[in-house]
Design a protein around this motif. Structure first.
Motif, PDB file in Angstrom:
ATOM      1  N   VAL A  96      78.269  73.186  55.926  1.00  0.00           N
ATOM      2  CA  VAL A  96      77.876  73.254  54.515  1.00  0.00           C
ATOM      3  C   VAL A  96      76.380  73.023  54.349  1.00  0.00           C
ATOM      4  CG1 VAL A  96      78.309  70.802  53.986  1.00  0.00           C
ATOM      5  CG2 VAL A  96      78.531  72.537  52.193  1.00  0.00           C
ATOM      6  N   ALA A 106      73.864  75.732  52.698  1.00  0.00           N
ATOM      7  CA  ALA A 106      72.966  75.360  51.603  1.00  0.00           C
ATOM      8  C   ALA A 106      71.518  75.667  51.960  1.00  0.00           C
ATOM      9  CB  ALA A 106      73.133  73.879  51.276  1.00  0.00           C
ATOM     10  N   TRP A 146      82.614  80.080  50.467  1.00  0.00           N
ATOM     11  CA  TRP A 146      82.759  78.843  51.237  1.00  0.00           C
ATOM     12  C   TRP A 146      83.977  78.076  50.719  1.00  0.00           C
ATOM     13  CZ3 TRP A 146      82.025  76.025  55.322  1.00  0.00           C
ATOM     14  CH2 TRP A 146      82.088  74.633  55.268  1.00  0.00           C
ATOM     15  N   SER A 189      78.497  67.151  47.368  1.00  0.00           N
ATOM     16  CA  SER A 189      79.317  67.939  48.280  1.00  0.00           C
ATOM     17  C   SER A 189      78.518  68.489  49.454  1.00  0.00           C
ATOM     18  CB  SER A 189      79.966  69.104  47.520  1.00  0.00           C
ATOM     19  OG  SER A 189      80.757  68.627  46.449  1.00  0.00           O
ATOM     20  N   VAL A 190      77.197  68.368  49.400  1.00  0.00           N
ATOM     21  CA  VAL A 190      76.340  68.946  50.428  1.00  0.00           C
ATOM     22  C   VAL A 190      75.470  67.898  51.102  1.00  0.00           C
ATOM     23  CG1 VAL A 190      74.511  70.642  50.870  1.00  0.00           C
ATOM     24  CG2 VAL A 190      76.259  71.119  49.141  1.00  0.00           C
ATOM     25  N   LEU A 224      78.305  75.254  45.237  1.00  0.00           N
ATOM     26  CA  LEU A 224      78.739  74.584  46.462  1.00  0.00           C
ATOM     27  C   LEU A 224      79.496  73.287  46.176  1.00  0.00           C
ATOM     28  CD1 LEU A 224      75.677  75.072  48.847  1.00  0.00           C
ATOM     29  CD2 LEU A 224      77.971  76.027  49.127  1.00  0.00           C
ATOM     30  N   ARG A 249      87.272  74.371  43.468  1.00  0.00           N
ATOM     31  CA  ARG A 249      86.087  75.217  43.582  1.00  0.00           C
ATOM     32  C   ARG A 249      86.303  76.541  42.846  1.00  0.00           C
ATOM     33  NH1 ARG A 249      82.020  75.373  46.418  1.00  0.00           N
ATOM     34  NH2 ARG A 249      82.382  77.453  47.323  1.00  0.00           N
ATOM     35  N   ARG A 280      82.691  69.386  56.384  1.00  0.00           N
ATOM     36  CA  ARG A 280      81.928  69.192  55.150  1.00  0.00           C
ATOM     37  C   ARG A 280      81.648  67.710  54.953  1.00  0.00           C
ATOM     38  NH1 ARG A 280      85.411  67.819  50.706  1.00  0.00           N
ATOM     39  NH2 ARG A 280      87.602  67.917  51.279  1.00  0.00           N
ATOM     40  N   PRO A 297      72.883  77.043  43.007  1.00  0.00           N
ATOM     41  CA  PRO A 297      73.457  76.783  44.336  1.00  0.00           C
ATOM     42  C   PRO A 297      74.213  75.473  44.425  1.00  0.00           C
ATOM     43  CG  PRO A 297      71.067  76.522  44.362  1.00  0.00           C
ATOM     44  CD  PRO A 297      71.422  77.127  43.055  1.00  0.00           C
ATOM     45  N   TRP A 298      73.763  74.446  43.712  1.00  0.00           N
ATOM     46  CA  TRP A 298      74.452  73.150  43.752  1.00  0.00           C
ATOM     47  C   TRP A 298      75.796  73.241  43.051  1.00  0.00           C
ATOM     48  CZ3 TRP A 298      71.830  71.067  47.326  1.00  0.00           C
ATOM     49  CH2 TRP A 298      70.461  71.242  47.402  1.00  0.00           C
ATOM     50  N   LEU A 328      78.225  82.274  47.497  1.00  0.00           N
ATOM     51  CA  LEU A 328      78.540  80.913  47.935  1.00  0.00           C
ATOM     52  C   LEU A 328      79.987  80.540  47.641  1.00  0.00           C
ATOM     53  CD1 LEU A 328      75.305  78.972  46.902  1.00  0.00           C
ATOM     54  CD2 LEU A 328      75.985  79.706  49.198  1.00  0.00           C
TER      55      LEU A 328
END
Length: 447
Positions: free
Chosen positions: A303, A307, A207, A127-128, A172, A214, A12, A168-169, A204
């Motif tokens: 990751v 995404a 993950w 994080s992505v 993740l 998380r 990651r 999604p942000w 998600l």
């Protein structure tokens, strides 16, 4: 050139080095995006539209807050769904704003939420997305995407789309501090209590599911989504048209409202493109986004690939779900000639799908920068995306409530109606569109 971002043993994105001399601290970018997002959103609303109330904003969110305890209606379903953030804006409005300022206050509140979402997207994308300029661009897309200026920006009824863009942000994000995780968990709860479609991205959470922070963030989204499902079961939405749209209509509608709304700054431009090149021309516009997706899946870390796949799938599913569940024969693209189809605009359904596609391109630039390949190309593509979206934001778009009626101007007549000999205990004040109104208690209108 900066060195590529490091990765940890799980593959990651590792946190950026904060010790670089002369670098702008990340909290500065966060605040800047929040402020800029609110200001730009306000600027993208026509002056007349800022002073007008739109449909559900007035008749339901403000109307319910005026008719009852604003706190008591925060979790009251409307059309089967919970709308926490719009009801919060309405509750604050009726609590602290004079009645003449209701329309402006609702617009201001909606723009402030857009600014907040912009900042949260920037923070969570850490994080992505390894490359800081790409993360700034993702935050800026929230308020710069061409499609948001046509129908969505500046009214509370459409704020749920911004929650879907955030999903999604948020899901993740891997915050390193427990306090940050709790804060994002609260954000996730509020967002999920505003947008039921956030549950589309719940997979998600698989993950790195053992990460306790998380889990905290995911718990907020899970709790809000569960409440949405319960609300839908107990208070079903009105049934739509019988039957689903033809598959080809769903495909054509997606092409018209996702890739094309991501590229063209006005509805007139995208209509002209389809009239000239046909639906195959619309499909051609999707090609650059597919290339970006392939690049992310090929060269990205785990990751980044997750995404990219989630954004691409989310773009298709978000459009299809909205279009199919709100099936309307008047909007079946494949059953009418192309010169008629290009005048079917469901822009609110296309905002988030188009944002997801733009995000795939931005993610692809970050993958190139982190991997140390095609860096000049990555810079050029990122700059092109920002220029295109800025141009789209600058192109004025007419608003459905741009013709009024002006809310503040209608208040004197409402006061006169309340002061009449046969005065009722409340009076109706017309709002946009035609046929909608807010029932305002006369004690609120007293001088």
């Amino acid at each position: 050139m900066d060195a590529p971002s490091a990765t940890d043993e799980t593959g990651r994105i590792a946190p950026p080095d904060r010790a670089g001399a002369g670098r702008v601290p990340e909290w500065v970018w966060t605040i800047a995006l929040a402020v800029l997002g609110a200001v730009v959103s306000w600027a993208r609303v026509e002056p007349a539209a800022r002073a007008a109330l739109w449909a559900e904003d007035g008749a339901f969110f403000l109307g319910d807050a005026l008719a009852a305890d604003p706190l008591g209606v925060l979790l009251q379903p409307y059309q089967g769904y919970l709308h926490l953030v719009p009801r919060m804006i309405a509750g604050v409005t009726v609590a602290v704003v004079p009645v003449e300022g209701y329309a402006i206050a609702m617009t201001v509140g909606s723009c402030l939420v857009v600014g907040a979402v912009s900042a949260i997207v920037f923070a969570c994308a850490r994080s992505v997305v390894a490359w800081l300029p790409a993360r700034v661009a993702l935050g800026a897309l929230t308020f710069l995407a061409p499609a948001v200026g046509w129908e969505v920006v500046g009214n509370a009824a459409n704020l749920h789309w911004y929650a879907l863009w955030l999903a999604p942000w948020l899901l993740l994000a891997a915050p390193r501090r427990r306090s940050t995780a709790i804060l994002l968990g609260v954000v996730g709860l509020a967002a999920a209590l505003t947008e039921i479609q956030m549950l589309l991205f719940l997979p998600l959470l698989a993950w790195r599911f053992r990460d306790p922070n998380r889990l905290i963030v995911g718990a907020g989204v899970l709790l809000g989504s569960a409440a949405q499902v319960v609300a839908l079961l107990l208070s079903p939405r009105d049934p739509g048209a019988e039957g689903s749209p033809p598959f080809l209509s769903t495909v054509q509608g997606y092409l018209y409202h996702a890739p094309m709304e991501a590229v063209f700054p006005s509805r007139q431009w995208k209509a002209a493109w389809v009239l000239h090149f046909g639906w195959w021309g619309a499909a051609l516009v999707l090609l650059p986004f597919l290339v970006a997706l392939v690049w992310v899946l090929w060269r990205g870390l785990a990751v980044e690939r997750i995404a990219g796949a989630a954004l691409a799938a989310g773009s298709v599913v978000a459009w299809s779900a909205a279009y199919v569940l709100n099936s309307n024969p008047d909007y079946f693209f494949s059953l009418v000639p192309v010169d008629v189809a290009v005048n079917i605009h469901l822009t609110r359904y296309g905002v988030v799908p188009s944002l997801f596609l733009l995000a795939v391109v931005v993610l692809a630039t970050s993958v190139s920068w982190r991997a140390g390949v095609l860096r000049r190309t990555a810079v050029a593509v990122l700059v092109a995306v920002l220029i295109a979206t800025v141009v789209g934001a600058l192109v004025p778009q007419p608003s459905a409530r741009g013709a009024g009626p002006d809310w503040a101007s209608a208040i004197p007549a409402a006061r006169a109606a309340c002061a009449a000999d046969s005065a009722p205990d409340r009076t109706a004040v017309a709002i946009a569109p035609d046929g909608w109104a807010v029932e305002v208690p006369c004690d609120r209108l007293a001088d």
